[in-house]
Every structure is written in structure tokens, then in C-alpha cells.
Design an enzyme around this catalytic site. Structure first.
Site, PDB file in Angstrom:
ATOM      1  N   GLU A   1      -9.728 -10.396  -7.222  1.00  0.00           N
ATOM      2  CA  GLU A   1      -8.796  -9.277  -7.044  1.00  0.00           C
ATOM      3  C   GLU A   1      -7.611  -9.376  -8.007  1.00  0.00           C
ATOM      4  O   GLU A   1      -7.163  -8.375  -8.571  1.00  0.00           O
ATOM      5  CB  GLU A   1      -8.327  -9.236  -5.596  1.00  0.00           C
ATOM      6  CG  GLU A   1      -9.463  -8.861  -4.643  1.00  0.00           C
ATOM      7  CD  GLU A   1      -9.121  -9.029  -3.167  1.00  0.00           C
ATOM      8  OE1 GLU A   1     -10.011  -8.741  -2.345  1.00  0.00           O
ATOM      9  OE2 GLU A   1      -7.993  -9.442  -2.838  1.00  0.00           O
TER      10      GLU A   1
ATOM     11  N   ASN B   1      -1.857   0.222   6.621  1.00  0.00           N
ATOM     12  CA  ASN B   1      -1.414  -1.051   7.200  1.00  0.00           C
ATOM     13  C   ASN B   1      -0.508  -1.865   6.262  1.00  0.00           C
ATOM     14  O   ASN B   1      -0.447  -3.078   6.352  1.00  0.00           O
ATOM     15  CB  ASN B   1      -2.605  -1.860   7.721  1.00  0.00           C
ATOM     16  CG  ASN B   1      -3.539  -2.314   6.644  1.00  0.00           C
ATOM     17  OD1 ASN B   1      -3.391  -1.932   5.487  1.00  0.00           O
ATOM     18  ND2 ASN B   1      -4.510  -3.137   6.996  1.00  0.00           N
TER      19      ASN B   1
ATOM     20  N   LYS C   1       0.817  -1.217   0.000  1.00  0.00           N
ATOM     21  CA  LYS C   1       0.000   0.000   0.000  1.00  0.00           C
ATOM     22  C   LYS C   1       0.855   1.274   0.000  1.00  0.00           C
ATOM     23  O   LYS C   1       2.072   1.218   0.236  1.00  0.00           O
ATOM     24  CB  LYS C   1      -0.925  -0.038   1.220  1.00  0.00           C
ATOM     25  CG  LYS C   1      -1.931  -1.197   1.175  1.00  0.00           C
ATOM     26  CD  LYS C   1      -2.942  -1.047   2.299  1.00  0.00           C
ATOM     27  CE  LYS C   1      -3.939  -2.191   2.290  1.00  0.00           C
ATOM     28  NZ  LYS C   1      -4.998  -1.985   3.301  1.00  0.00           N
TER      29      LYS C   1
ATOM     30  N   TYR D   1     -12.741  -2.003  -3.538  1.00  0.00           N
ATOM     31  CA  TYR D   1     -13.187  -2.139  -2.146  1.00  0.00           C
ATOM     32  C   TYR D   1     -14.711  -2.038  -2.016  1.00  0.00           C
ATOM     33  O   TYR D   1     -15.216  -1.736  -0.926  1.00  0.00           O
ATOM     34  CB  TYR D   1     -12.506  -1.087  -1.278  1.00  0.00           C
ATOM     35  CG  TYR D   1     -11.082  -1.447  -0.891  1.00  0.00           C
ATOM     36  CD1 TYR D   1     -10.816  -2.550  -0.080  1.00  0.00           C
ATOM     37  CD2 TYR D   1     -10.008  -0.685  -1.317  1.00  0.00           C
ATOM     38  CE1 TYR D   1      -9.520  -2.886   0.289  1.00  0.00           C
ATOM     39  CE2 TYR D   1      -8.699  -1.019  -0.943  1.00  0.00           C
ATOM     40  CZ  TYR D   1      -8.475  -2.122  -0.142  1.00  0.00           C
ATOM     41  OH  TYR D   1      -7.200  -2.457   0.229  1.00  0.00           O
TER      42      TYR D   1
ATOM     43  N   HIS E   1      -2.168  -5.460   1.668  1.00  0.00           N
ATOM     44  CA  HIS E   1      -3.479  -6.114   1.581  1.00  0.00           C
ATOM     45  C   HIS E   1      -3.244  -7.594   1.314  1.00  0.00           C
ATOM     46  O   HIS E   1      -2.290  -7.957   0.629  1.00  0.00           O
ATOM     47  CB  HIS E   1      -4.276  -5.503   0.426  1.00  0.00           C
ATOM     48  CG  HIS E   1      -5.497  -6.292   0.059  1.00  0.00           C
ATOM     49  ND1 HIS E   1      -6.676  -6.189   0.761  1.00  0.00           N
ATOM     50  CD2 HIS E   1      -5.712  -7.213  -0.902  1.00  0.00           C
ATOM     51  CE1 HIS E   1      -7.566  -7.013   0.223  1.00  0.00           C
ATOM     52  NE2 HIS E   1      -7.010  -7.649  -0.793  1.00  0.00           N
TER      53      HIS E   1
HETATM   54  P1  CMP Z   1      -7.359  -4.531   3.671  1.00  0.00           P
HETATM   55  O1  CMP Z   1      -6.851  -5.878   4.009  1.00  0.00           O
HETATM   56  O2  CMP Z   1      -6.764  -3.867   2.475  1.00  0.00           O
HETATM   57  O3  CMP Z   1      -8.944  -4.594   3.477  1.00  0.00           O
HETATM   58  C1  CMP Z   1      -9.815  -3.566   3.845  1.00  0.00           C
HETATM   59  C2  CMP Z   1      -9.120  -2.419   4.483  1.00  0.00           C
HETATM   60  O4  CMP Z   1      -9.940  -1.521   5.183  1.00  0.00           O
HETATM   61  C3  CMP Z   1      -8.182  -2.946   5.536  1.00  0.00           C
HETATM   62  O5  CMP Z   1      -7.090  -3.579   4.932  1.00  0.00           O
HETATM   63  C4  CMP Z   1      -7.847  -1.699   6.323  1.00  0.00           C
HETATM   64  O6  CMP Z   1      -6.762  -0.991   5.756  1.00  0.00           O
HETATM   65  C5  CMP Z   1      -9.123  -0.898   6.150  1.00  0.00           C
HETATM   66  N1  CMP Z   1      -9.848  -0.845   7.413  1.00  0.00           N
HETATM   67  C6  CMP Z   1     -10.432  -1.856   8.064  1.00  0.00           C
HETATM   68  N2  CMP Z   1     -11.003  -1.409   9.212  1.00  0.00           N
HETATM   69  C7  CMP Z   1     -10.738  -0.079   9.256  1.00  0.00           C
HETATM   70  C8  CMP Z   1     -11.046   0.934  10.187  1.00  0.00           C
HETATM   71  N3  CMP Z   1     -11.754   0.666  11.299  1.00  0.00           N
HETATM   72  N4  CMP Z   1     -10.626   2.189   9.913  1.00  0.00           N
HETATM   73  C9  CMP Z   1      -9.918   2.452   8.782  1.00  0.00           C
HETATM   74  N5  CMP Z   1      -9.598   1.517   7.855  1.00  0.00           N
HETATM   75  C10 CMP Z   1      -9.998   0.265   8.105  1.00  0.00           C
END
Ligand code: CMP
Length: 139
Positions: free
Chosen positions: A128, A114, A11, A51, A117
Site C-alpha cells: 500500500e 470510518n 479518508k 481495494y 485506513h
Molecule cells: P479499510 O480499513 O479502509 O479497509 C476496507 C474498508 O472497507 C474498511 O476500511 C471499511 O471502510 C470498508 N468496509 C468494511 N466492511 C464494510 C461494510 N460492511 N460496509 C461498507 N464498507 C465496509
């Protein structure tokens, strides 16, 4: 029987901090083979489509803004039990909850930023991967 492919994105936060090489090295060291790889940047429409499953969640707007804030690396990875093993390798969605030694523990800063993904099912891994790659890009 579980499938042998998953999909990942490195990311914008991890790309910006120059962690692409370190994260790919950890992925390879864990036994995953790269089947497809692309350095790209999502448009708003693409991020909203990718998403879409989260469109009713309160964090959807933040998620989309974040994912279009800079370039990403997309990849299809191969290993037996790929989806589950990759989720173990990256750790919990919230890096504060991620286990020691996981990619998110090492490289992520927040639940939004984070670092990586990972697909949550074989079906989503196929969807995906197909979102980013044509058949001719997969080897
Ligand atoms: P990802 O695995 O890419 O899939 C969905 C994403 O939503 C997740 O990683 C997080 O980066 C994001 N996400 C999930 N929960 C939250 C939250 N409470 N606040 C902000 N982002 C979130």
C-alpha cells in the site's frame, strides 16, 4: 518479529470535516513518525486497484464510490510493531464497535466513512505504501 512501518489514509469524511490536523497529532502523540505524506484524490481505477482484495465483497461498490468522493491524505508511518499498534490506535472498522479514545471512535461516522485506513499486515503495508509513494518520497 513484526515490522516497523505501516500505511494509513485519512479518508474523505475526515478530510471534509477538517480533522487532518487532529488525526496527525494523535498519530504523532502515539509515537508514530511520518516517513511519507501526500494530499491527493484517488481516481476510480486507483481506488479499485487499491481495494482489489475486497472486489468480491458486497460493499466493494460503496467503498470505491466513497473513497473517490473527495481528497484523502496518504502516509507511511514508522514505529516498532507499527501495523498492530496502529490498528489499536484507530480502533475497530465499525466506529460503533471502536474503543473509547481511538481515532475511529472520535472522528468516524460509519463503517464506510470510518475516518482512517490502516494496513492489516506488514506485507500489505509495503504494498500500500508503494502504491502511493516512490522511494524518493520516503524519508
Ligand atoms: P479499510 O480499513 O479502509 O479497509 C476496507 C474498508 O472497507 C474498511 O476500511 C471499511 O471502510 C470498508 N468496509 C468494511 N466492511 C464494510 C461494510 N460492511 N460496509 C461498507 N464498507 C465496509
Amino acid at each position: 518479529m513484526n515490522g516497523n512501518r505501516t500505511f494509513t489514509m485519512i479518508k474523505p469524511d475526515a478530510v471534509e470535516k477538517n480533522y487532518i490536523g487532529a488525526i496527525l497529532e494523535k498519530i504523532n502523540s502515539a509515537g508514530f513518525t511520518i516517513k511519507a505524506l501526500k494530499y491527493t484524490r484517488l481516481s476510480r481505477a486507483e481506488a479499485e486497484t487499491f481495494y482489489a482484495i475486497h472486489k468480491d465483497r458486497p460493499f466493494f461498490g460503496e467503498l470505491v464510490e466513497y473513497m473517490i468522493s473527495g481528497p484523502i491524505v496518504a502516509a507511511i508511518l514508522e514505529k516498532n510493531n507499527a501495523v498492530e499498534d496502529f490498528r489499536t490506535l484507530i480502533g475497530a472498522t465499525d466506529p460503533a464497535q471502536a474503543a473509547e479514545g481511538t481515532i475511529r471512535k472520535m472522528y468516524a461516522t460509519s463503517i464506510s466513512a470510518n475516518a482512517v485506513h490502516g494496513s492489516d499486515s506488514d506485507d500489505n503495508a509495503a504494498i500500500e505504501g508503494g502504491f502511493f509513494f516512490a522511494q524518493r518520497d520516503i524519508h
